[in-house]
Design a protein around this motif. Structure first.
Motif: not given
Length: 333
Positions: A197-204, A257-259, A264-271
């Protein structure tokens, strides 16, 4: 040999940072959570195990530092949850320490995590396990350890994450992008028993989505979860897992979580999720009867601003789960 000695023999060492207990309990987290030296053998409600590994991260990561940052941040928190009007201090939390990592060998470090988790699961069978990562590769290790304790039980996974973590370990090794695929291909967990749960955007990437569909992974976008209600979506996933599996393992990748909320996460993303959305989901998880195993991964305090918003969100997240547990037990009492 007592439980403490058996856990230490399995490769768990005392953390570098610990709070000195001074005077009587004053409602502060750091005076409430017990270390192994304070433990008198009682059955804890929650056991913490630090999993300080991030050499296996695809992106540069200091997530190995989070277990210590997590402990250092306790002083800023009370045991009283104002929103739910409940004091958590009637529960017992035991911090067992950290798994001792190998300096350079990732595969050996993974073996040590699996061994230590297996020991903690065995010693504290009536406690809720809380793993503090570390990058997401540690989840595959702890779940393998769980399977060794319960070889005949079916394991399901609830994953809150921006990413599917279905990369092929043959390409870059057993990294933080591979834990779910490791578990599927290792025959530990069926794809249909994984709910992300939580998949979003252009990151997969498309090939990872295709792999997930092929193996029946339940891929629930953040958009869909918001439409149906995040708490309701989490509850439905846990209910389905309870019907299909014997054990549910929950993993929280803080990059869900949204950036803006978690820089402070290695792969932070918007959205991504807001902290409020995550906190409400975690309260639901804490109150669900299937809660037995949970970890928090991919939080890098070295990337956090000076005010430590992500570390504080991580501690708050852990406490929301404990609050859910406390609410259920107070109602029963």
């Amino acid at each position: 040999m007592d439980a403490k000695q058996r856990v230490m023999k399995a490769g768990v060492e005392q953390p570098e940072w610990s709070w000195r207990k001074e005077g009587s309990f004053d409602g502060r987290l750091h005076q409430w959570i017990k270390g192994m030296d304070d433990w008198q053998g009682e059955n804890p409600d929650v056991v913490i195990l630090g999993l300080p590994l991030s050499r296996s991260s695809i992106s540069v990561s200091g997530a190995s530092e989070y277990a210590e940052a997590f402990r250092k941040g306790w002083k800023g928190f009370s045991t009283y949850n104002l929103d739910e009007e409940i004091d958590l201090s009637f529960l017992t939390i035991l911090d067992t320490g950290n798994v001792k990592m190998h300096g350079t060998d990732i595969v050996e470090s993974h073996r040590r995590i699996e061994q230590a988790a297996q020991a903690v699961f065995s010693e504290f069978q009536h406690s809720v396990f809380a793993g503090i990562g570390g990058d997401h590769s540690v989840t595959a290790c702890t779940v393998r350890g769980l399977k060794k304790i319960h070889p005949d039980k079916t394991i399901g996974i609830l994953q809150l994450d921006t990413h599917l973590d279905l990369r092929d370990p043959k390409e870059n090794g057993p990294s933080n992008g591979t834990p779910m695929r490791q578990l599927i291909e290792g025959g530990i967990v069926k794809g249909s028993n994984i709910y992300t749960i939580g998949l979003h955007g252009y990151f997969n990437a498309p090939d990872l989505v295709a792999y997930g569909k092929k193996h029946g992974v339940n891929m629930i976008s953040l958009k869909k979860a918001r439409q149906n209600g995040i708490v309701q979506t989490v509850r439905a996933a846990l209910n389905e897992l309870s019907q299909k599996t014997d054990r549910t393992y929950i993993t929280i990748d803080m990059d869900v979580l949204d950036i803006g909320f978690a820089p402070g996460v290695p792969a932070s993303t918007p959205g991504g999720m807001s902290t409020q959305e995550l906190f409400e989901a975690l309260l639901e998880i804490g109150s669900h009867p299937s809660l037995k195993y949970i970890d928090f991964v991919c939080l890098d305090p070295t990337k956090d601003p000076a005010s430590s918003p992500t570390v504080k969100a991580g501690i708050y997240s852990f406490l929301q789960v404990v609050s859910g547990m406390a609410l259920v037990r107070s109602r029963k009492g």
